[in-house]
Each structure stands twice: as structure tokens, then as C-alpha cells.
Motif scaffolding. Structure first.
Motif, short mmCIF file in Angstrom:
data_model
loop_
_atom_site.label_atom_id
_atom_site.label_comp_id
_atom_site.label_asym_id
_atom_site.label_seq_id
_atom_site.Cartn_x
_atom_site.Cartn_y
_atom_site.Cartn_z
N GLN A 195 0.84 -1.21 0.00
CA GLN A 195 0.00 0.00 0.00
C GLN A 195 0.87 1.26 0.00
O GLN A 195 0.57 2.23 -0.69
CB GLN A 195 -0.94 0.00 1.21
CG GLN A 195 -1.96 -1.13 1.15
CD GLN A 195 -3.01 -1.05 2.25
OE1 GLN A 195 -2.82 -0.43 3.29
NE2 GLN A 195 -4.14 -1.71 2.03
N LEU A 196 1.96 1.22 0.76
CA LEU A 196 2.84 2.38 0.81
C LEU A 196 3.53 2.61 -0.53
O LEU A 196 3.74 3.75 -0.94
CB LEU A 196 3.88 2.20 1.93
CG LEU A 196 3.41 2.68 3.29
CD1 LEU A 196 4.27 2.11 4.40
CD2 LEU A 196 3.43 4.21 3.35
N THR A 197 3.90 1.54 -1.21
CA THR A 197 4.52 1.69 -2.53
C THR A 197 3.58 2.42 -3.47
O THR A 197 3.98 3.31 -4.22
CB THR A 197 4.88 0.30 -3.11
OG1 THR A 197 5.76 -0.36 -2.21
CG2 THR A 197 5.53 0.41 -4.48
N GLN A 198 2.30 2.03 -3.40
CA GLN A 198 1.32 2.65 -4.31
C GLN A 198 1.20 4.15 -4.07
O GLN A 198 1.01 4.90 -5.02
CB GLN A 198 -0.05 1.98 -4.14
CG GLN A 198 -0.04 0.56 -4.67
CD GLN A 198 -1.34 -0.20 -4.43
OE1 GLN A 198 -1.65 -1.11 -5.15
NE2 GLN A 198 -2.09 0.17 -3.41
N SER A 199 1.31 4.59 -2.80
CA SER A 199 1.18 6.03 -2.56
C SER A 199 2.53 6.75 -2.69
O SER A 199 2.63 7.74 -3.42
CB SER A 199 0.54 6.30 -1.20
OG SER A 199 1.25 5.62 -0.20
N PRO A 337 -1.62 -9.88 -0.19
CA PRO A 337 -2.16 -8.51 -0.13
C PRO A 337 -2.96 -8.19 -1.38
O PRO A 337 -2.77 -8.81 -2.43
CB PRO A 337 -0.90 -7.64 -0.08
CG PRO A 337 0.23 -8.55 0.23
CD PRO A 337 -0.15 -9.89 -0.30
N LEU A 338 -3.84 -7.22 -1.26
CA LEU A 338 -4.58 -6.75 -2.43
C LEU A 338 -3.91 -5.48 -2.95
O LEU A 338 -3.41 -4.67 -2.17
CB LEU A 338 -6.04 -6.44 -2.06
CG LEU A 338 -6.84 -7.59 -1.43
CD1 LEU A 338 -8.31 -7.20 -1.31
CD2 LEU A 338 -6.68 -8.90 -2.21
N GLU A 339 -3.90 -5.34 -4.27
CA GLU A 339 -3.27 -4.14 -4.87
C GLU A 339 -4.19 -3.53 -5.91
O GLU A 339 -5.07 -4.19 -6.44
CB GLU A 339 -1.90 -4.50 -5.47
CG GLU A 339 -1.91 -5.58 -6.53
CD GLU A 339 -2.30 -5.14 -7.93
OE1 GLU A 339 -2.01 -4.00 -8.30
OE2 GLU A 339 -2.93 -5.95 -8.66
N GLN A 340 -3.91 -2.24 -6.16
CA GLN A 340 -4.69 -1.53 -7.18
C GLN A 340 -3.84 -1.28 -8.43
O GLN A 340 -4.22 -1.67 -9.51
CB GLN A 340 -5.25 -0.23 -6.61
CG GLN A 340 -6.29 -0.49 -5.53
CD GLN A 340 -6.69 0.77 -4.81
OE1 GLN A 340 -6.10 1.15 -3.81
NE2 GLN A 340 -7.70 1.44 -5.31
N ASP A 341 -2.69 -0.59 -8.24
CA ASP A 341 -1.82 -0.33 -9.38
C ASP A 341 -0.36 -0.53 -8.97
O ASP A 341 0.54 0.18 -9.40
CB ASP A 341 -2.04 1.08 -9.93
CG ASP A 341 -1.92 2.15 -8.86
OD1 ASP A 341 -1.55 1.82 -7.70
OD2 ASP A 341 -2.18 3.32 -9.15
N TYR A 342 -0.17 -1.49 -8.07
CA TYR A 342 1.17 -1.74 -7.50
C TYR A 342 2.20 -1.99 -8.60
O TYR A 342 3.27 -1.38 -8.60
CB TYR A 342 1.05 -2.96 -6.60
CG TYR A 342 2.29 -3.39 -5.84
CD1 TYR A 342 3.03 -2.48 -5.09
CD2 TYR A 342 2.69 -4.73 -5.82
CE1 TYR A 342 4.13 -2.90 -4.35
CE2 TYR A 342 3.78 -5.16 -5.08
CZ TYR A 342 4.50 -4.24 -4.35
OH TYR A 342 5.58 -4.67 -3.62
N TYR A 343 1.87 -2.84 -9.54
CA TYR A 343 2.88 -3.23 -10.53
C TYR A 343 3.14 -2.11 -11.54
O TYR A 343 4.27 -1.95 -12.02
CB TYR A 343 2.47 -4.56 -11.19
CG TYR A 343 2.45 -5.65 -10.12
CD1 TYR A 343 3.62 -6.15 -9.60
CD2 TYR A 343 1.24 -6.11 -9.59
CE1 TYR A 343 3.61 -7.10 -8.58
CE2 TYR A 343 1.22 -7.06 -8.58
CZ TYR A 343 2.41 -7.55 -8.07
OH TYR A 343 2.41 -8.47 -7.07
N GLU A 344 2.14 -1.28 -11.82
CA GLU A 344 2.34 -0.12 -12.69
C GLU A 344 3.25 0.90 -11.98
O GLU A 344 4.12 1.50 -12.60
CB GLU A 344 1.01 0.54 -13.06
CG GLU A 344 0.17 -0.24 -14.06
CD GLU A 344 -0.47 -1.51 -13.50
OE1 GLU A 344 -0.57 -1.62 -12.26
OE2 GLU A 344 -0.87 -2.38 -14.29
N VAL A 345 3.02 1.06 -10.68
CA VAL A 345 3.85 2.00 -9.92
C VAL A 345 5.30 1.50 -9.91
O VAL A 345 6.24 2.26 -10.13
CB VAL A 345 3.29 2.19 -8.49
CG1 VAL A 345 4.29 2.91 -7.58
CG2 VAL A 345 1.97 2.94 -8.52
N LEU A 346 5.47 0.20 -9.68
CA LEU A 346 6.83 -0.36 -9.67
C LEU A 346 7.52 -0.23 -11.03
O LEU A 346 8.74 -0.10 -11.12
CB LEU A 346 6.79 -1.85 -9.27
CG LEU A 346 6.44 -2.17 -7.82
CD1 LEU A 346 6.30 -3.69 -7.63
CD2 LEU A 346 7.50 -1.63 -6.86
#
Ligand code: NA7
Length: 543
Positions: A195-199, A337-346
Motif C-alpha cells: 500500500q505504501l509503494t502505491q502512494s 495482499p490486495l493491490e490496485q496499481d502496484y505493478y504499474e507504480v513499480l
């Protein structure tokens, strides 16, 4: 004579004393009052909400979907609606404030009351509970609801104090901190790290994620929710929330009855694609029935998951850290964990991934982090998403003593011992909610904590109806309960994975099975059958 008043003479006198005002403590206040008992709840912080009071980092949200992360109390859910399928932390605090207002919790809660001592007097049949701030309370029953993920864990990083930039732990967030324009290092890639990565990955000038083991994330499929649809759904809440209690993981989804190799490759992929599109935990909860038992089935599930991630995380080096060809641990055996755009952010150029399993961290420096190969990352801030001394951490710091004066921490030093996760031998009239040795880590939090509080209250009601003085687990029952827990994981892949649910995330902590993996339906039925005849309990009738 006035000057000779002792603290116990001026103590708060109640039937039941509750420690902790998170969802479990709140539920306990409500259920115990309904059972006709006088209660007081002591909370170390300044408000209700437990984890949602502490976890205020940007992007913090619950991974349980509406309507399952809310209390099954009609007068509470009747007048409340969420705005998103997976609510964020601010809205969850608003929800908690709504519960407080509706149930009038505040009148029975003392804030800034950190319990640091509790002892039992067998003659009186009462607990004396004390706080750091000087409160003294006397109660017949003591309910520990201090939380599963409360005690922050910060690894013993060499030269941590040398760092001149900001250091923040996810559960002790500084609301004034802004990531804008900063170079940030993030250690930890569990549910919080995701979650922190996403923000931070959007806000920071540069983010470096330090990853020891990647998470296997599932698509959240977040969406907004209208008042109208929740209004219509509320008619069915009694059925839907009741069904959650009768499920495996606290979400009423049909289990998959086929094994992965019972069906063709096309059928497998159709099933996986379907559950993937449902979002939330569906892909994990509706995995083929042998996915956590059979290595091949587990591997097939993993490779499907990897193919979905590979279509989004297009940088091959990043993919090899976050979804390696060879999986670092079995699928589903660690929290998904659930993610929204984690991999796009990475995927972004401004986000780096450092693989700690290949090149470990050597130490902090005044300017950042030094790796074992001599690379130094220059950072403005380091964010720690390194988790918690989970499950037992908060219980062990309460200073609760058994009837021989021995602290729970010492009693559990060589391993957790409970009967049903709820009662402990040597600790009469003490109950634990949201506890170890229960399905807690693998089940929707609200569903299991409501079940546990109700089970404890059932025991208390039996005691009150019979006029008994005290009850506690027997040693034999605790031994049997532990045996049962271990037997449930036999033939499964769970014991092979290190995680916070087994204590393996904390160096030196006893590693053991602390979860009841057979699910909530199985657990509650088992507990109810034991409580029915008070099996595994020693009772002092007081006569
Ligand atoms: P977790 O799930 O315990 O994750 C902690 C993360 O921190 C995890 O990626 C760990 O890596 C990492 N970690 C821990 N110690 C170190 C050290 N010494 N060096 C590098 N990395 C480290 O905590 P969360 O807060 O994410 O989530 C806890 C629960 O809260 C979650 O399951 C949800 O139910 C809500 P590791 O995986 O151990 O290699």
C-alpha cells in the motif's frame, strides 16, 4: 481515616474489564452489556479503532470488502454506508466514530489507560487491573482485546540512529510528513509495504523499495459504492453476515471442490480468470482444493499468478524480484495482499527495486542505506513497513499474571498455550478476543473477532446463570488444542513458510503454529461443542 484509603478501595468496580478499544474491545463492550454485565474498557491511546487509529500512513485501507468489515449490529449498520468497496483508513475511523455514537461506548471507556499489571485473587474471585497512569480496577472477568498487529517491530538495523533523514514506521506515521520531492527508501513488501509503494511511488521524487521476499498480490478491483446499492443490500445483511460465519475465511464464497489436476488446462485457466476478475481474495479463497496441499497444484497456481503479473510488470529485472520464475515460498501460505496499481507504480523509472535476498543491507549511514556490495543509496527518508511482533506481542506486554503470580509472557516463553484460543490455564475468568491459536490470521478480522467475543460471552453467561465463581482452561485441554492445531496443518504447505502468523518474523521468537487453519466455521462449531458441556475447563463453583 481518609488518608488510609488504599488504591483498591477507590478502584473502579465492574463485572468485566476489557483491555483495548479496537474492533474486538468495542464488540466486547456491546456484547457484555447486552448480557447484563457492568463493563469498563481501558485503552492506551486517545480513541477507539485499534489498528485504524494507529495506521494512518498514506494509502492505508482494509483488504476486506463491504459489507464484511463491519459489525453485525443492526442499529450500527442501518445508518452507515461506505463510499468504496475497500474503505480507506479515514473512512474507517469515521465508521468507528459512528459505532461509538450509536452504542454510546465512550461512557464505559477510559482512554490514556495503558494496562501494565493484572493479578487474580482466588479468594475474592476477582482481577485487579492497574495502568501506567495509575488507574486501578477490580473485575470478575478480564477480556484481553489488545490486538493481533499492535506491537510495532523495528529490526535491529546496524547504525539506524546515524541516519540524519526521517525514519517512519507505518503504524506510527507522522501526519506532517510529505513525500513530495523526496528520495525515499521503503523497507518491507508485506501488505503494508504494498500500500505504501502505491502512494509513495506516486508522490516521491524517487522511491527505492528494499524487498527481501515479494508478496503475491491479488487485484483489489476497487470501485465506489452507492448509498442505494448498500441500502438494498442491507435487507440481506443478516443472511450475508451469518453466511460469513459459516464460511472458511469469513467471506461466503463457494469453495472449489475440484483439484487442479482433475480438470483440463483450459478449465483451470477459465476458473482462475473468473476468480481473478472477482477481485479481493477470491483468487486465493477459491483456489483449487489441493492448492495448499499439493506442490504441483500450488506451482500451477503460482505460474498463472506470475503470468498475470508479467503482463503488467514489464521490466524483466523488476519482474524477477517481484514474481520470480522460481517462487520463494508456497502460494497462499503467506498473506496475499490486495493491490490496485502496484505493478504499474513499480514499473516507473523513478521506482527502483533492491533485492535484499541477493544483496543484504549492511547498515544505515548518515545519508542513507549501505548494501553488502558497497552500494550506498542516498535518501531523504526511510519508511519501515517491517510489520509487528504479531499475535502475542501485545498480550505479552500487559503484565497479566497467573494465579501463582507468573507473567503471561513467561508462561508462554516456550510456546503459546490456550484452550480454544480464548482461555488459558492458570488465568481464571480471563478471556482473549482476536487471539492466537484461532483462525485469526487467515480469516476476515471482524467475522472472527465477533465469533470469539460471543463465545467468551457465552461462557460468562453460563457462569453467571449458575452462580459460579471462576473458570479456567485445564492443562490437558491446552495440550489437546495445540495437538489439534498441528494436526490440521499436517499434509499442508503452511508449515514450510516463515511468516508473522508463526512468529518467524521476529528473531528469537518461538516459531510455532499459532493459527487454526481449518477455517472459522469449523472453529466455531468445535468451540461451541466444547462450551456446551464445559469440556476442558476447571470450574470453581464457589460452594
Ligand atoms: P509483514 O507482513 O510482517 O511484512 C513485513 C515486511 O518487512 C516483509 O516484507 C518482511 O520481509 C520485511 N522485513 C522484516 N524484517 C526485515 C529486515 N530485517 N530486513 C528487510 N526486510 C524486513 O507486515 P505488514 O505490516 O506488511 O502486514 C502485517 C499485516 O497487517 C498483514 O498481513 C495484514 O493482515 C495487515 P520478509 O517477508 O520477512 O522477507
Amino acid at each position: 481515616m481518609a488518608s488510609s484509603r488504599t488504591p483498591s478501595q477507590s478502584a473502579i468496580q465492574v463485572d468485566a474489564l476489557i483491555v483495548g478499544a479496537g474492533f474486538s474491545g468495542i464488540t466486547a463492550i456491546h456484547r457484555l452489556r447486552k448480557a447484563g454485565l457492568t463493563v469498563k474498557c481501558m485503552e492506551a491511546s486517545s480513541d477507539f479503532g485499534g489498528v485504524w487509529n494507529f495506521n494512518r500512513y498514506p494509502g492505508a485501507r482494509v483488504d476486506s470488502e463491504v459489507p464484511f468489515y463491519q459489525l453485525n449490529i443492526p442499529e450500527v449498520y442501518r445508518d452507515w454506508s461506505f463510499s468504496e468497496r475497500f474503505p480507506g483508513h479515514e473512512e474507517l475511523r469515521d465508521y468507528v466514530a459512528h459505532i461509538d455514537k450509536t452504542l454510546g461506548l465512550r461512557r464505559d471507556t477510559i482512554f490514556h489507560a495503558r494496562v501494565n499489571d493484572a493479578s487474580w485473587d482466588q479468594q475474592k474471585g476477582r482481577w485487579t487491573v492497574k495502568t501506567e497512569q495509575g488507574h486501578v480496577a477490580s473485575a470478575k472477568y478480564l477480556m484481553l482485546a489488545s490486538g493481533l498487529l499492535h506491537r510495532i517491530y523495528i529490526p535491529d538495523f546496524p547504525r539506524l540512529s546515524d541516519f540524519r533523514g526521517d525514519i517512519l514506521h507505518s503504524a506510527a506515521w507522522d501526519p506532517k510528513f510529505s513525500a513530495k520531492g523526496k528520495k525515499i527508501g521503503l523497507i518491507g513488501a508485506g501488505a503494508t509495504g504494498v500500500q505504501l509503494t502505491q502512494s509513495l511511488g506516486k508522490d516521491a521524487a524517487e522511491l527505492t523499495a528494499f524487498v527481501r521476499r515479494p508478496s503475491y498480490c491479488l487485484p483489489m478491483k476497487q470501485r465506489s459504492m452507492t448509498l442505494q446499492e448498500q441500502h438494498e443490500l442491507k435487507r440481506f445483511y443478516p443472511v450475508v453476515l451469518g453466511a460469513a460465519r459459516q464460511s472458511h475465511a469469513g467471506f461466503p464464497v463457494p469453495p472449489t471442490t475440484q483439484a487442479a489436476l482433475d480438470v483440463t488446462k483450459e478449465e483451470r485457466e477459465r476458473h482462475w480468470a473468473y476468480t481473478w476478475e472477482q477481485g479481493g481474495f477470491s483468487f486465493g479463497m477459491q483456489a483449487f482444493k489441493d492448492a495448499t496441499r499439493d506442490r504441483e497444484s500450488n506451482e500451477l497456481t503460482y505460474q498463472y499468478w506470475r503470468s498475470r503479473i508479467a503482463s503488467r510488470l514489464t521490466d524483466p529485472q523488476k519482474l524477477e524480484v517481484m514474481a520470480p520464475e522460481q517462487k520463494p515460498y508456497y502460494f497462499i501460505t503467506k498473506r496475499l495482499p490486495l493491490e490496485q496499481d502496484y505493478y504499474e507504480v513499480l514499473n516507473q523509472d523513478k521506482v527502483n527495486i533492491h533485492n535484499l535476498s541477493k544483496i543484504p543491507l549492511e547498515s544505515f549511514t548518515s545519508n542513507g542505506l549501505l548494501m553488502a556490495d558497497g552500494t550506498e543509496y542516498q535518501l531523504d527518508a526511510v519508511v519501515l513497513a517491517t510489520g509487528f511482533d504479531s499475535i502475542t506481542g501485545s498480550l505479552n506486554q500487559l503484565g497479566v499474571k497467573n494465579k501463582d503470580g507468573i507473567d503471561l509472557k513467561t508462561v508462554w516463553a516456550d510456546g503459546v498455550k490456550t484452550h480454544m484460543g480464548i482461555t488459558i490455564s492458570g488465568f481464571p475468568n480471563l478471556f482473549v478476543a482476536y487471539s492466537p491459536q484461532a483462525p485469526t490470521p487467515f480469516v476476515n478480522a471482524v467475522t472472527i473477532l465477533e465469533a470469539q467475543v460471543e463465545l467468551a460471552v457465552d461462557i460468562i453467561e453460563k457462569m453467571e446463570t449458575s452462580g459460579y465463581k471462576s473458570i479456567e482452561a485445564t492443562r490437558e485441554a491446552e495440550i489437546q488444542w495445540k495437538k489439534d492445531l498441528y494436526a490440521m496443518t499436517e499434509g499442508t504447505l503452511f508449515p514450510y513458510t516463515d511468516s508473522w502468523w508463526s512468529g518467524a518474523n521476529i528473531p528469537g521468537k518461538k516459531v510455532e503454529i499459532m493459527a487454526y487453519v481449518a477455517g472459522i466455521k469449523h472453529y466455531e462449531a468445535k468451540c461451541r461443542s466444547l462450551i456446551e458441556g464445559l469440556q476442558g475447563f476447571a470450574v470453581d463453583t464457589g460452594r
